[in-house]
Write an enzyme that holds these catalytic residues in place. Sequence first.
Site, mmCIF file in Angstrom:
data_model
loop_
_atom_site.group_PDB
_atom_site.id
_atom_site.type_symbol
_atom_site.label_atom_id
_atom_site.label_comp_id
_atom_site.label_asym_id
_atom_site.label_seq_id
_atom_site.Cartn_x
_atom_site.Cartn_y
_atom_site.Cartn_z
ATOM 1 C CG ASP A 76 -0.480 0.194 2.686
ATOM 2 O OD1 ASP A 76 0.928 0.389 2.499
ATOM 3 O OD2 ASP A 76 -1.233 0.439 3.646
ATOM 4 C CG ASN A 132 -7.267 10.778 -0.001
ATOM 5 O OD1 ASN A 132 -6.879 11.268 -1.263
ATOM 6 N ND2 ASN A 132 -7.308 9.542 0.352
ATOM 7 C CG ASP A 158 -9.681 9.290 -6.966
ATOM 8 O OD1 ASP A 158 -9.436 8.736 -5.825
ATOM 9 O OD2 ASP A 158 -10.925 9.671 -6.876
ATOM 10 C CD GLU A 190 -4.595 3.539 1.790
ATOM 11 O OE1 GLU A 190 -4.320 3.491 3.075
ATOM 12 O OE2 GLU A 190 -5.792 3.452 1.708
#
Length: 561
Positions: free
Chosen positions: A442, A450, A459, A485
């Site tokens: 990840d 974010n 994104d 993620e």
Amino acid sequence: MGDKTAEVERLRSEIERLRKQIEEENRYKTIVENAGEAIVILQGGYMKYLNPKAASLIGIPREKLFNSTFEQFIHPDDKQMVLNNYVNRLQGKPAPESYTFRIRDINLQTKWLQIRPVRITYEGKPAILNFFIDITKQKELEKILEKTNSLLRWTIESLSDGIVVVDLNFNIILYNQNFLRIWGIKDEDLEDTTQFINLASKKVVYETAFLKRIEELKKDIYASGKGRLTLTNGRIYEWYSIPFKVQNKVSGRIWHLKDITEKIQAEAALREREKNYRELVENVNSIVLRWKPDGTITFINRFGERFFGYKRKELIGKNVCDTIVPQCDSDGKNLHKMIEDITRNPNRYVNNENENMTKDGKRVWILWKNRPIYDSDNNLIEIFSIGHDITEKKMLEKKLEKLATTDGLTGIYNRVKFEEILEERLRDFSVNGIKFCLFLFDIDNFKKINDSYGHHRGDHVLKEVVGLVRKNLIPGSVFARWGGEEFIVLFPDIDLRRCFPVADGLRETISRHNFEVVGRITISGGLTESVQGDNSVSIVRRADKLLYKAKGSGKNIVMAG
């Protein structure tokens, strides 16, 4: 003095006569003793003389057989018959000159003998001189021949065809009842072949051709022939004739007659139906196509012309593979090989979906209903295909499949699809032992991205990561978004030692990449290999533990185990 001389000459002459008689008797004795036939003299039911050949038939030394009864060796079932013949011949009554019977030797083995008895005078008394030939092997061969003939007879009688066998002079030597039934004749009608042929010629529609063909096959003993025969009663027969050999020499001819009336009538009815429905076929709102096993198109209806964008003359006589069937479909399946397989195994393609192509190159999906058409010899002569356009249905199915199996943001496989593939690989590993590795990773500190730049930028980072990983995967790898993620990669046919540099290389590639707006980011991952007893839960759990171990070790690291 003169009388004494005459007496001496008389004695000398008598001695010479006796000498010659003894020589003659010895000569005959030698012949009898060494004869190939068994010789026995019976007098009063006792064996007064027998040669070595006769003793060998019984298996007892000859000296033990002299003056013993012959009756004791006769087979019980034949004893009365042999004794009656013996008595009748001895008494001058009618008796067979030669006949066969059985004996049992010293080992109780049955032997067949052929006997020729002659009434003689032996040592001044009536006797029977018997000549025996051992025909046991001949009898065994006759039994085998009888069994073979019986089997042959039952075989030809069990056939539905009419069978007749003739010699080189066309004399009939064998036939079955079906042959008689076909011609409506009796056994006696076949005693004279010429008479039968004349009788049969009156029952065929084309008499001249029938007689001509028979004469041709009479003259050429090596020729084979076949054809059709129509009788005046309306029945149609398929015939073929082949020569047969005995001891590698042509000795005659076998004829077969097979009733094909119903098949011919069915074919004629089919042609009539096709004629009646042709107009309906031309106007139906489906593709109607007929093509030969070699792919040549023989018919296409008006709807098919309009659908594919061809004129009929552009398709008739052309190959489906040169016109409406592309080499491969969009998924890489070889459609030309599929066409070949349809002609070899038509019953496997009664309902078949495949891509086709219009004249302007557009790919379309057709549901084909295929029906093979055979000739009277059961040879495939044509495929009858009815096609329905299912392009929209296929496009919808692909969209639904994509939605069900891919991640909407990144375009790679989703978790559901990956788990399905993982199960397959685990089954393959369990059976064939082909190892694979699982890499779960990840993005480090993704929440900060974010929070700092917004979800839209987050994104974008996810999609950039996917693009980098895709470029650096080894062939055959399976890449999916595991959630949020988190991502997962299945590396095929590789062990942990060889796979670690690959996984760590992905980590390094991402760490050196300058992401738009965000700058540099890192990933942490857990790498593990398949082991016996693994299931989809255990192997992922192991990779997940290694991932969290990497997180706890400072991040931007790949932990393997």
